[in-house]
Design a protein around this motif. Sequence first.
Motif, mmCIF file in Angstrom:
data_model
loop_
_atom_site.group_PDB
_atom_site.id
_atom_site.type_symbol
_atom_site.label_atom_id
_atom_site.label_comp_id
_atom_site.label_asym_id
_atom_site.label_seq_id
_atom_site.Cartn_x
_atom_site.Cartn_y
_atom_site.Cartn_z
ATOM 1 N N SER A 2 0.814 -1.207 0.000
ATOM 2 C CA SER A 2 0.000 0.000 0.000
ATOM 3 C C SER A 2 0.851 1.261 0.000
ATOM 4 C CB SER A 2 -0.912 0.020 1.237
ATOM 5 O OG SER A 2 -1.711 -1.133 1.274
ATOM 6 N N VAL A 3 2.100 1.124 0.440
ATOM 7 C CA VAL A 3 2.937 2.302 0.651
ATOM 8 C C VAL A 3 4.316 2.088 0.043
ATOM 9 C CG1 VAL A 3 1.763 2.769 2.832
ATOM 10 C CG2 VAL A 3 3.910 1.510 2.870
ATOM 11 N N ILE A 4 5.039 3.185 -0.037
ATOM 12 C CA ILE A 4 6.454 3.137 -0.343
ATOM 13 C C ILE A 4 7.148 3.974 0.716
ATOM 14 C CG2 ILE A 4 6.382 5.111 -1.942
ATOM 15 C CD1 ILE A 4 8.452 3.456 -3.643
ATOM 16 N N ILE A 5 8.285 3.533 1.202
ATOM 17 C CA ILE A 5 8.965 4.228 2.293
ATOM 18 C C ILE A 5 10.230 4.882 1.755
ATOM 19 C CG2 ILE A 5 10.050 3.996 4.553
ATOM 20 C CD1 ILE A 5 8.207 1.619 5.082
ATOM 21 N N PHE A 6 10.284 6.197 1.864
ATOM 22 C CA PHE A 6 11.455 6.956 1.433
ATOM 23 C C PHE A 6 12.507 6.946 2.532
ATOM 24 C CE2 PHE A 6 8.434 8.173 -1.622
ATOM 25 C CZ PHE A 6 9.051 8.856 -2.661
ATOM 26 N N LYS A 7 13.723 6.585 2.167
ATOM 27 C CA LYS A 7 14.857 6.587 3.088
ATOM 28 C C LYS A 7 15.779 7.758 2.740
ATOM 29 C CE LYS A 7 13.740 2.463 4.866
ATOM 30 N NZ LYS A 7 13.397 2.246 6.274
ATOM 31 N N THR A 8 16.886 7.839 3.455
ATOM 32 C CA THR A 8 17.854 8.890 3.128
ATOM 33 C C THR A 8 18.603 8.581 1.835
ATOM 34 O OG1 THR A 8 19.478 7.818 4.568
ATOM 35 C CG2 THR A 8 18.157 9.607 5.511
ATOM 36 N N GLN A 9 18.675 7.302 1.480
ATOM 37 C CA GLN A 9 19.307 6.904 0.226
ATOM 38 C C GLN A 9 18.275 6.228 -0.668
ATOM 39 O OE1 GLN A 9 22.569 7.547 -0.594
ATOM 40 N NE2 GLN A 9 22.657 8.679 1.344
ATOM 41 N N ARG A 10 18.328 6.544 -1.963
ATOM 42 C CA ARG A 10 17.409 5.916 -2.900
ATOM 43 C C ARG A 10 17.767 4.454 -3.087
ATOM 44 N NH1 ARG A 10 15.852 4.192 -7.838
ATOM 45 N NH2 ARG A 10 14.188 5.281 -8.986
ATOM 46 N N PRO A 11 16.778 3.545 -3.073
ATOM 47 C CA PRO A 11 17.093 2.132 -3.332
ATOM 48 C C PRO A 11 17.606 1.941 -4.750
ATOM 49 C CG PRO A 11 14.717 2.485 -3.274
ATOM 50 C CD PRO A 11 15.345 3.765 -2.815
ATOM 51 N N ALA A 12 18.442 0.945 -4.923
ATOM 52 C CA ALA A 12 19.002 0.665 -6.246
ATOM 53 C C ALA A 12 17.899 0.247 -7.209
ATOM 54 C CB ALA A 12 20.052 -0.440 -6.140
ATOM 55 N N SER A 13 18.029 0.639 -8.455
ATOM 56 C CA SER A 13 17.047 0.272 -9.473
ATOM 57 C C SER A 13 17.257 -1.176 -9.904
ATOM 58 C CB SER A 13 17.178 1.181 -10.694
ATOM 59 O OG SER A 13 16.911 2.519 -10.341
ATOM 60 N N PRO A 14 16.178 -1.915 -10.140
ATOM 61 C CA PRO A 14 16.325 -3.306 -10.592
ATOM 62 C C PRO A 14 16.786 -3.357 -12.045
ATOM 63 C CG PRO A 14 14.022 -2.666 -10.606
ATOM 64 C CD PRO A 14 14.761 -1.525 -10.007
ATOM 65 N N ARG A 15 17.393 -4.456 -12.426
ATOM 66 C CA ARG A 15 17.808 -4.642 -13.821
ATOM 67 C C ARG A 15 16.641 -5.112 -14.670
ATOM 68 N NH1 ARG A 15 19.878 -8.719 -16.938
ATOM 69 N NH2 ARG A 15 19.691 -10.193 -15.199
ATOM 70 N N LEU A 16 15.798 -5.959 -14.072
ATOM 71 C CA LEU A 16 14.609 -6.464 -14.753
ATOM 72 C C LEU A 16 13.410 -6.274 -13.844
ATOM 73 C CD1 LEU A 16 15.994 -9.878 -16.088
ATOM 74 C CD2 LEU A 16 15.696 -7.766 -17.395
ATOM 75 N N LEU A 17 12.254 -6.040 -14.446
ATOM 76 C CA LEU A 17 11.018 -5.928 -13.681
ATOM 77 C C LEU A 17 10.272 -7.249 -13.789
ATOM 78 C CD1 LEU A 17 9.868 -2.338 -14.667
ATOM 79 C CD2 LEU A 17 10.989 -3.064 -12.571
ATOM 80 N N GLU A 18 10.263 -7.991 -12.698
ATOM 81 C CA GLU A 18 9.597 -9.285 -12.687
ATOM 82 C C GLU A 18 8.198 -9.135 -12.115
ATOM 83 O OE1 GLU A 18 11.979 -12.034 -10.592
ATOM 84 O OE2 GLU A 18 13.723 -11.813 -11.912
ATOM 85 N N VAL A 19 7.235 -9.759 -12.767
ATOM 86 C CA VAL A 19 5.841 -9.669 -12.353
ATOM 87 C C VAL A 19 5.313 -11.081 -12.123
ATOM 88 C CG1 VAL A 19 3.535 -8.880 -12.966
ATOM 89 C CG2 VAL A 19 5.536 -7.554 -13.684
ATOM 90 N N SER A 20 4.727 -11.259 -10.939
ATOM 91 C CA SER A 20 4.184 -12.580 -10.649
ATOM 92 C C SER A 20 2.946 -12.836 -11.497
ATOM 93 C CB SER A 20 3.819 -12.689 -9.160
ATOM 94 O OG SER A 20 2.925 -11.670 -8.806
ATOM 95 N N ALA A 21 2.689 -14.099 -11.774
ATOM 96 C CA ALA A 21 1.556 -14.467 -12.635
ATOM 97 C C ALA A 21 0.287 -14.618 -11.800
ATOM 98 C CB ALA A 21 1.870 -15.770 -13.352
ATOM 99 N N GLY A 22 -0.854 -14.386 -12.446
ATOM 100 C CA GLY A 22 -2.140 -14.640 -11.808
ATOM 101 C C GLY A 22 -2.569 -13.557 -10.839
ATOM 102 N N TRP A 23 -3.724 -13.778 -10.223
ATOM 103 C CA TRP A 23 -4.288 -12.813 -9.287
ATOM 104 C C TRP A 23 -3.330 -12.638 -8.113
ATOM 105 C CZ3 TRP A 23 -5.843 -11.471 -4.496
ATOM 106 C CH2 TRP A 23 -6.804 -10.468 -4.369
ATOM 107 N N ASP A 24 -2.875 -11.404 -7.873
ATOM 108 C CA ASP A 24 -1.766 -11.244 -6.923
ATOM 109 C C ASP A 24 -1.882 -9.967 -6.094
ATOM 110 O OD1 ASP A 24 -1.279 -9.363 -8.862
ATOM 111 O OD2 ASP A 24 0.876 -9.711 -8.946
ATOM 112 N N LEU A 25 -3.067 -9.468 -5.857
ATOM 113 C CA LEU A 25 -3.221 -8.183 -5.182
ATOM 114 C C LEU A 25 -2.915 -8.319 -3.690
ATOM 115 C CD1 LEU A 25 -3.996 -5.237 -5.607
ATOM 116 C CD2 LEU A 25 -6.370 -5.859 -5.142
ATOM 117 N N ARG A 26 -1.796 -7.704 -3.279
ATOM 118 C CA ARG A 26 -1.395 -7.741 -1.869
ATOM 119 C C ARG A 26 -1.433 -6.363 -1.229
ATOM 120 N NH1 ARG A 26 3.732 -9.482 -4.146
ATOM 121 N NH2 ARG A 26 2.518 -9.100 -6.032
ATOM 122 N N GLY A 27 -1.558 -5.312 -2.034
ATOM 123 C CA GLY A 27 -1.615 -3.944 -1.525
ATOM 124 C C GLY A 27 -2.971 -3.340 -1.788
#
Length: 739
Positions: free
Chosen positions: A380-405
């Motif tokens: 539901s949220v994203i938490i901003f820190k003092t340092q930006r998290p590293a960007s992923p190389r690939l965007l992986e998406v789980s298959a099927g109904w997956d709503l957790r937020g």
Amino acid sequence: MHKARSDTPSVLHKTISRRMFCETGLAALSAELLSSKALAFSMDGRATTPSVASGLPTLDEMGTGWLDCGLLAQMPSLHNFHEMAACAPDLVGVNFLPGGQLYGDESGPYWPIYYSLPTCGMTIDGRSYNSTSCRWFAYQAVRRAQVGNIDVVTTNRLVIEDTVVLWRVKFTNSGATPRTFDVALTADTGWLPVNPEILGPGEIRATSDKWKMDAVYRFFDLPQDRADGQFAKWRVSIVPNESYEIRFLMHVAKPGKPGRSGLASEWFETQWDRTKTVWENRWNSAFTPGNNFFSGNAPLLVTDDAAIREIYYRSVLTLLVLLRTDLWSNRTFITSGERSKGVVFYWDTSLFSTLFALLEPKQMREQIRLFLEQDPHESSVIIFKTQRPASPRLLEVSAGWDLRGYAANDLSIFRLAWSYLVVTQDKEFLREKIADQTVLQRLHVLATNWKKLRLNPGDQLADYGGALNLLECVPTYINKVPSFNSANVWMMRELAEILEENGDGAEARQLRLEADAMFKAVMTLYEPGKGVWASLHRDGTRVEMRHCYDFATIGRFLAADLPPNICREMVDFVQRELLMENWMRAQSQLDVAATNSDRPDHGPMGAYDAWPAVTVDALCRLGYWNIAVPFLRRTQAAVYEGVYAQAREFYGVNRRDRDAPVRIAQRQGCMRECTGGGAFAETVLCTLFGYLPKLSDAPGLLNANTPRSFNGELRHLRHGTQMYTIQSENTGLRLQKET
């Protein structure tokens, strides 16, 4: 004796249980601002319409009148662009936990329960007193009580971008004879574990083993500059009409380590003045094109409509209260100050997406890049820190109904990116890479993510999960709900326009076909003749929903598609069951789940602060300006406690009545301030003034030929690199370029 300093703004002082709109004058933002007179006051304390058009209000004007603490559920707060502190109900206690979550696990029966460093307490002749009234300003909080013939007024400021709290406690003899009394200040011995000890002249230290921090209290006006044991004590003698002031501060230190040096009386006075000055500078900067703090600016509203003027500026001020400059994106609008540091809800942030793009486009762009890297169904949220998290190389998406937020995340992130694009006209952004995809590809994912939420491949409606994925407290608002399915129609249509602009006509046509099919499916959820919509549960049960969110989303995204009779029935429902005298109910008291949904933000006894704003937007888009604008004006009466909150609630024995009293809620975890309140400024910008940004050279105007029953000017509205002024007049809207 330290002579009492009198720097409380010279506004009308009167103990009231409703906000008294106070003003002594207006600061000039620039030479172009119209000169303005102070607001006049009627005998009942309500602001009346100024005789000339008014521009930017001062922060003193945006402060509150004296509020009756007996009618409040939240005491005043303090913010310094890094942290939040919250006043306790007594005269001196301040809850403060820098870097941590301020709000406790549960709210109390009346006042919130906070996580805090050891607070201080004060006795007068051995007795402690609670505040009877208080005031809130962006830069300070004020509490007061009457102790016999002694008026006690405490003013607190939080040093800008620091971990130091400042106090001025002023005692005034309002009687006819001299008074002598004993005052004692101490660290809260009820907080365990606490090990108070004297550090040196005029200091008391309270160690919190739980938080691994020390609260060091330093006093400047002690007799012989000494503290006695764990107490600082004074014998005060005051003749009639004279005052005596005690100044002190609390700074944070590591346990067992020396406290900060240099925090002398001169430093106190310098920081006291600097706190207000910095707040004023940032407030003025927010409306100044080319300022040296924000990368953009909020438009300047000039109008003699006192109610809408206050609503707009109080909405923008809400964002400044929750602005944080010490996170990796140094212009982050956190959702609420009491939560863990850096918490941002996508949903709340999206509700002021146009204003965000106007005020801070540079950092908005960087934040959207981070949002687009996330799996929107993850949290539901994203938490901003003092340092930006590293960007992923690939965007992986789980298959099927997956709503957790939250079910709102696809819409929220899409809307933020869309607003940035159409306001800034930064078309190159579409081609930037987000890991292994472009921004345009990520927008396509968001607009069509509903397909992953179908229970069966042939379904035309997405299943948005259970109560925790949606409104949390409404047990029947689940599964196939009309609100987010109608948002899917809008997203696919807007994406189709972007794709067509980029030369992909075939995909644009396909998206429009899918949007039309989904619109027809959404319409199957309408309850004919009732003006309300149903949710379709997984067991096949159809449940009638009498909630504002269906009205707000369908009214915004599908107004042009709806038959007139359905528009009229929807508006009748909202007028009849949701709109109250000065606020609204998120859920009708007649809803089948009303008795099981009583949380102030989404239930029948109040509303999340953004809901009145988006309801007004939907009413206007459905063509009912005559209902929307007067209701918007009436909500001014509900914001007498400062800025916008997570929710306002109806309270007292008459809370079910149309004219029930309204206050900021705290029960069930409602926060004192919330960026969702930025939705009011959004409604003023995009509905009253009709700002309709598209990927084009000039902005469009919403229903430009429709009179708003509201006159005013919106100046310095940026679209791409060009500034515009929009005028609302008796005949409608007029747009002109600024030179």
